[in-house]
Scaffold this motif. Structure first.
Motif, PDB file in Angstrom:
ATOM      1  N   SER A  21      13.040  27.475   1.654  1.00 42.07           N
ATOM      2  CA  SER A  21      14.163  26.659   2.116  1.00 42.07           C
ATOM      3  C   SER A  21      15.478  27.431   2.131  1.00 42.07           C
ATOM      4  CB  SER A  21      14.308  25.407   1.234  1.00 42.07           C
ATOM      5  OG  SER A  21      14.536  25.767  -0.116  1.00 42.07           O
ATOM      6  N   GLN A  22      15.642  28.365   1.190  1.00 44.01           N
ATOM      7  CA  GLN A  22      16.874  29.158   1.161  1.00 44.01           C
ATOM      8  C   GLN A  22      16.953  30.079   2.376  1.00 44.01           C
ATOM      9  OE1 GLN A  22      16.802  31.087  -2.667  1.00 44.01           O
ATOM     10  NE2 GLN A  22      17.783  29.368  -3.698  1.00 44.01           N
ATOM     11  N   SER A  23      15.835  30.711   2.704  1.00 41.70           N
ATOM     12  CA  SER A  23      15.800  31.572   3.890  1.00 41.70           C
ATOM     13  C   SER A  23      16.022  30.752   5.157  1.00 41.70           C
ATOM     14  CB  SER A  23      14.459  32.294   3.986  1.00 41.70           C
ATOM     15  OG  SER A  23      14.281  33.164   2.886  1.00 41.70           O
ATOM     16  N   ALA A  24      15.459  29.531   5.177  1.00 39.41           N
ATOM     17  CA  ALA A  24      15.638  28.651   6.327  1.00 39.41           C
ATOM     18  C   ALA A  24      17.111  28.296   6.517  1.00 39.41           C
ATOM     19  CB  ALA A  24      14.806  27.384   6.155  1.00 39.41           C
ATOM     20  N   THR A  25      17.807  28.088   5.400  1.00 38.02           N
ATOM     21  CA  THR A  25      19.238  27.788   5.466  1.00 38.02           C
ATOM     22  C   THR A  25      20.020  28.972   6.006  1.00 38.02           C
ATOM     23  OG1 THR A  25      19.034  26.280   3.573  1.00 38.02           O
ATOM     24  CG2 THR A  25      21.249  27.046   4.132  1.00 38.02           C
ATOM     25  N   LEU A  26      19.658  30.176   5.549  1.00 37.01           N
ATOM     26  CA  LEU A  26      20.329  31.386   6.024  1.00 37.01           C
ATOM     27  C   LEU A  26      20.060  31.635   7.508  1.00 37.01           C
ATOM     28  CD1 LEU A  26      19.630  33.770   2.987  1.00 37.01           C
ATOM     29  CD2 LEU A  26      21.806  32.683   3.592  1.00 37.01           C
ATOM     30  N   MET A  27      18.934  31.139   7.987  1.00 31.76           N
ATOM     31  CA  MET A  27      18.594  31.277   9.405  1.00 31.76           C
ATOM     32  C   MET A  27      19.358  30.276  10.276  1.00 31.76           C
ATOM     33  SD  MET A  27      14.466  31.695   8.975  1.00 31.76           S
ATOM     34  CE  MET A  27      14.147  31.264  10.669  1.00 31.76           C
ATOM     35  N   GLY A  28      20.089  29.386   9.618  1.00 28.77           N
ATOM     36  CA  GLY A  28      20.870  28.398  10.363  1.00 28.77           C
ATOM     37  C   GLY A  28      20.178  27.065  10.567  1.00 28.77           C
ATOM     38  N   LEU A  29      19.042  26.863   9.897  1.00 30.89           N
ATOM     39  CA  LEU A  29      18.325  25.596  10.031  1.00 30.89           C
ATOM     40  C   LEU A  29      18.938  24.540   9.121  1.00 30.89           C
ATOM     41  CD1 LEU A  29      14.610  26.836  10.034  1.00 30.89           C
ATOM     42  CD2 LEU A  29      16.004  26.197  12.001  1.00 30.89           C
ATOM     43  N   ASP A  30      18.974  23.307   9.606  1.00 28.51           N
ATOM     44  CA  ASP A  30      19.462  22.185   8.793  1.00 28.51           C
ATOM     45  C   ASP A  30      18.291  21.671   7.973  1.00 28.51           C
ATOM     46  OD1 ASP A  30      20.467  19.831   7.745  1.00 28.51           O
ATOM     47  OD2 ASP A  30      21.693  19.390   9.512  1.00 28.51           O
ATOM     48  N   VAL A  31      18.168  22.185   6.758  1.00 29.13           N
ATOM     49  CA  VAL A  31      17.024  21.875   5.901  1.00 29.13           C
ATOM     50  C   VAL A  31      16.957  20.387   5.587  1.00 29.13           C
ATOM     51  CG1 VAL A  31      15.990  22.250   3.622  1.00 29.13           C
ATOM     52  CG2 VAL A  31      16.935  24.182   4.904  1.00 29.13           C
ATOM     53  N   ARG A  32      18.084  19.792   5.263  1.00 31.79           N
ATOM     54  CA  ARG A  32      18.106  18.369   4.897  1.00 31.79           C
ATOM     55  C   ARG A  32      17.676  17.485   6.064  1.00 31.79           C
ATOM     56  NH1 ARG A  32      23.509  17.534   1.077  1.00 31.79           N
ATOM     57  NH2 ARG A  32      22.682  18.676  -0.743  1.00 31.79           N
ATOM     58  N   LYS A  33      18.195  17.780   7.223  1.00 33.39           N
ATOM     59  CA  LYS A  33      17.846  16.995   8.408  1.00 33.39           C
ATOM     60  C   LYS A  33      16.363  17.131   8.731  1.00 33.39           C
ATOM     61  CE  LYS A  33      19.238  16.271  13.233  1.00 33.39           C
ATOM     62  NZ  LYS A  33      20.119  16.754  14.326  1.00 33.39           N
ATOM     63  N   THR A  34      15.835  18.344   8.579  1.00 28.03           N
ATOM     64  CA  THR A  34      14.410  18.574   8.836  1.00 28.03           C
ATOM     65  C   THR A  34      13.547  17.780   7.879  1.00 28.03           C
ATOM     66  OG1 THR A  34      14.841  20.812   9.667  1.00 28.03           O
ATOM     67  CG2 THR A  34      12.595  20.334   8.949  1.00 28.03           C
ATOM     68  N   LYS A  35      13.906  17.787   6.600  1.00 29.93           N
ATOM     69  CA  LYS A  35      13.142  17.033   5.603  1.00 29.93           C
ATOM     70  C   LYS A  35      13.171  15.541   5.897  1.00 29.93           C
ATOM     71  CE  LYS A  35      13.343  20.110   1.581  1.00 29.93           C
ATOM     72  NZ  LYS A  35      13.771  20.243   0.171  1.00 29.93           N
ATOM     73  N   MET A  36      14.354  15.028   6.218  1.00 29.94           N
ATOM     74  CA  MET A  36      14.466  13.595   6.490  1.00 29.94           C
ATOM     75  C   MET A  36      13.628  13.200   7.694  1.00 29.94           C
ATOM     76  SD  MET A  36      17.810  11.189   6.936  1.00 29.94           S
ATOM     77  CE  MET A  36      17.617   9.469   7.426  1.00 29.94           C
ATOM     78  N   LYS A  37      13.709  13.982   8.756  1.00 28.28           N
ATOM     79  CA  LYS A  37      12.938  13.690   9.962  1.00 28.28           C
ATOM     80  C   LYS A  37      11.434  13.746   9.684  1.00 28.28           C
ATOM     81  CE  LYS A  37      14.355  15.724  13.801  1.00 28.28           C
ATOM     82  NZ  LYS A  37      14.896  16.796  14.686  1.00 28.28           N
ATOM     83  N   THR A  38      11.041  14.640   8.785  1.00 31.76           N
ATOM     84  CA  THR A  38       9.622  14.764   8.448  1.00 31.76           C
ATOM     85  C   THR A  38       9.115  13.527   7.722  1.00 31.76           C
ATOM     86  OG1 THR A  38       9.880  17.169   8.253  1.00 31.76           O
ATOM     87  CG2 THR A  38       7.890  16.208   7.308  1.00 31.76           C
ATOM     88  N   TYR A  39       9.916  12.992   6.811  1.00 35.55           N
ATOM     89  CA  TYR A  39       9.503  11.776   6.094  1.00 35.55           C
ATOM     90  C   TYR A  39       9.499  10.563   7.015  1.00 35.55           C
ATOM     91  CZ  TYR A  39       9.224  13.980   1.533  1.00 35.55           C
ATOM     92  OH  TYR A  39       8.830  14.771   0.479  1.00 35.55           O
TER      93      TYR A  39
END
Length: 341
Positions: free
Chosen positions: A217-235
């Motif tokens: 998740s840390q690398s994903a954040t550094l890549m510019g991905l919105d980790v929180r939004k991705t998690k919410m959409k997944t649930y």
């Protein structure tokens, strides 16, 4: 000519597929006299587990992010009770109720996803609360067993048989009646879900984001991905698929009870793990989950075909397989780490 690259993910998937083929092949040999070799027996495994397959696809997506969702079984039970009571006591039509069930799934997933992604509450705690809430709401709707008999469309969909074309797998039973293999509409829905989720995970930005978040998740954040939004959409996606699974499950059972789909969430998780999805996230796919569901269904069919074993043996065998795949995943992870070092 490119060399075929086999990674740990491919190894787990291959093992799962081989295990299913061996297990089902053994059933065909041992229980050939009980109709295990008939195509309909294979299709019955799909029919009986269509709802679970939809739920397991959503569970796989959640697990790929490194999360967990133990509320899906209770959500399925609530959906079934809502559909049954809605048709039989409230006088609502099935299309309206099915749309409402899907909306309930979206809202249910959004609330859980928000708590997990934006409030940083542990997924197990949030979804456990969701489990208790949905199971409690099932009893609030009704404590009785409600059978669906009045809605003509829903009954028609439940009884609909889609025959396998060209008479493939047809046979004559002991009474001399020709039996043509068939599937239910719930199987078509479940298989379409598998294909759509597979394509989504493999070819869309959202799918790649799910893998990235689960991988690191840390690398994903550094890549510019919105980790929180991705998690919410997944649930949200997982609960939506669970509601589709609830509709498929209700089409099979044609009833609503407070005890329905008990342990469904564990069946979904075990199917995903047996299918090669890592509990730590980042590795897995729904094709493996499909075979994981088929393995669980085959185990139950083998136990029933034996006739002398109690149903608990199915749980025991599933537990053994689950432990095997967890240990196997750990071994492959260690090998991968050593290669990096």
């Amino acid at each position: 000519m490119k060399k075929l690259k086999i990674n740990s993910n491919s190894i787990l998937l291959i093992i799962t597929i081989v295990l299913f083929v061996v297990m089902y092949g053994a059933g065909c040999i041992v229980y050939a006299d009980k109709g295990f070799t008939h195509l309909q027996t294979f299709l019955n495994v799909l029919i009986n587990n269509a709802g679970l397959l939809c739920v397991a696809c959503g569970t796989t997506c959640v697990m790929l992010t490194g999360g967990i969702d133990i509320s899906v079984g209770s959500l399925v039970a609530m959906d079934c009770m809502f559909l049954a009571v809605g048709m039989e006591e409230w006088g609502l039509k099935s299309p309206v109720l099915m749309i409402l069930v899907l909306l309930i799934g979206v809202v249910f997933g959004a609330v859980q996803g928000f708590c997990i992604a934006y409030l940083d509450i542990q997924p197990f705690i949030v979804t456990m609360a969701g489990l208790f809430f949905a199971r409690g709401m099932t009893a609030v709707i009704s404590t009785n067993q409600v059978s669906i008999v009045s809605d003509e469309l829903f009954v028609k969909l439940s009884n609909m048989k889609l025959n396998i074309p060209f008479g493939i797998g047809a046979y004559t039973n002991k009474k001399g009646i020709l039996q043509v293999p068939y599937v239910r509409i719930s199987v078509i829905i479940a298989l379409v879900i598998v294909v759509l989720i597979y394509l989504m995970l493999k070819y869309t930005k959202f799918g790649r984001s799910i893998y990235a978040v689960g991988g690191n998740s840390q690398s994903a954040t550094l890549m510019g991905l919105d980790v929180r939004k991705t998690k919410m959409k997944t649930y949200v996606l997982a609960s939506f698929l669970a509601s589709i699974g609830g509709i498929c499950y209700c089409l099979n059972t044609m009833s609503g009870t407070t005890s329905q789909a008990t342990g469904f969430e564990m069946d979904a998780i075990s199917s995903a793990v047996i299918g090669g999805t890592l509990l730590t996230g980042g590795v897995g796919n729904v094709i493996g989950t499909l075979f994981g569901v088929m393995i669980n269904g085959t185990i139950s069919t083998l136990v029933k075909s034996n006739g002398k074993l109690v149903s608990s043996w199915a749980n025991i065998v599933t537990a053994i397989l689950l432990c095997f795949f967890i240990v196997l995943q750990a071994i492959l992870a260690n090998i991968k780490e050593r290669k990096k070092a």
